[in-house]
Design an enzyme around this catalytic site. Structure first.
Site, PDB file in Angstrom:
ATOM      1  CG  ASP A  35      15.616 -27.515  21.166  1.00 25.86           C
ATOM      2  OD1 ASP A  35      16.271 -27.318  20.117  1.00 25.86           O
ATOM      3  OD2 ASP A  35      15.568 -28.631  21.721  1.00 25.86           O
ATOM      4  CG  HIS A  36      19.626 -27.077  22.474  1.00 32.24           C
ATOM      5  ND1 HIS A  36      19.904 -27.887  23.546  1.00 32.24           N
ATOM      6  CD2 HIS A  36      18.717 -27.754  21.714  1.00 32.24           C
ATOM      7  CE1 HIS A  36      19.211 -29.010  23.447  1.00 32.24           C
ATOM      8  NE2 HIS A  36      18.477 -28.957  22.334  1.00 32.24           N
TER       9      HIS A  36
END
Ligand SMILES: [Zn+2]
Ligand SMILES: [Zn+2]
Length: 298
Positions: A54-55
């Protein structure tokens, strides 16, 4: 932590003097740039906190989007060990040709807390405490010269003109009558620049407090409500109250909570804010595509 119809993953874009720097790039994040009408030409750097999907999954999309521009200039990618391998392998596997250079700045145990300089703005990093190696970031503008005291300059026999400019640029001048006037005779104390911090995916730790120290604006993970405090500890995340407590200890001016768990509805977000505000009254949940202007401290 996952792209939703109304909210993408956590990412912060800092725009200063027309140039841009991005913090974290989750899946589909280039949509936010397009929705926000921000373009991508002016993107100088991407700083990645850690190698969780998610990063970082949005980086390939950003790189390809940027390559659609003619000669967009070099891009710097800052991040934890392994970030260069991830980007290079992805580009190679996808056979994707990028029409610009990518410079990597990877964290290493012997690296100082200063990572990079973005057009004079210091980019500092600190390891945080997460389930994998994770970095937090801090942007710090250089100090600006103090205010010029014109009354004092006139009293010393100087008139507006080249002498004023010389003094403001740090050079001593000679006043009529032969007396030397030094910059410190007419300039006030230098003024600090703006500070912005970005700390997500971490337990409360000294790194967050250090990066947020005196920040005008701090984006800090406030993933969970108080009732999920145990889960926050198990998953190496923080509650909104923990973010607020750190912000208060670090004398932050404005706090924006990020990386909110997708389990919380819009109404629940108010609850997170209310919990945080019992500790830090200027806490808010960051909104997608919202701009937060940061005023000069004085
Ligand atoms: Zn995350
Ligand atoms: Zn994570």
């Amino acid at each position: 932590m996952m792209p939703m119809p109304t909210r993408l993953t956590t990412s912060v874009l800092v725009r200063r003097q027309g140039r841009m720097m991005m913090f974290d790039a989750g899946e589909g994040i280039q949509l936010a740039l397009k929705k926000g009408g921000l373009g991508i030409r002016a993107l100088d750097a991407i700083a990645i906190t850690h190698l969780h999907a998610d990063h970082i999954l949005g980086v390939p999309g950003i790189l390809m989007f940027r390559a659609q521009n003619e000669d967009p200039g070099p891009l710097t990618i800052i991040g934890p060990p392994g970030v260069a391998r991830f980007v290079n392998n992805t580009l190679e596997d996808l056979r994707y040709r990028i029409n610009y250079d990518i410079d990597f700045v990877e964290w290493a145990p012997d690296r100082p807390s200063h990572a990079w300089s973005w057009n004079g703005v210091a980019v500092d990093w600190e390891p945080l405490e997460h389930s994998t190696f994770c970095l937090g970031y801090r942007l710090c503008e250089p100090a600006r010269p103090g205010r010029f005291n014109e009354e004092r300059a006139r009293a010393l026999g100087l008139n507006p003109g080249p002498a004023y400019s010389l003094l403001q640029s740090g050079t001593a001048v000679e006043a009529p009558g032969g007396r030397t006037v030094f910059p410190e005779d007419v300039m006030g104390p230098s003024r600090r620049g703006r500070i912005v911090a970005f700390c997500t995916d971490t337990r409360p730790c000294a790194g967050v407090e250090k990066l947020c120290k005196g920040a005008d604006l701090a984006f800090v993970e406030g993933m969970f409500s108080l009732k999920h405090e145990k889960e926050a500890a198990e998953k190496k995340h923080m509650t909104a109250v923990q973010a607020a407590t750190l912000a208060r200890a670090a004398s932050v001016d404005e706090l924006r909570l990020v990386h909110i768990s997708p389990r919380y509805s819009k109404d629940d977000e108010r609850l997170l804010e209310d919990e945080a505000r019992t500790i830090f009254p200027k806490a808010k949940v960051a909104k997608a595509l919202q701009a937060y202007p940061v005023a000069l401290p004085d």
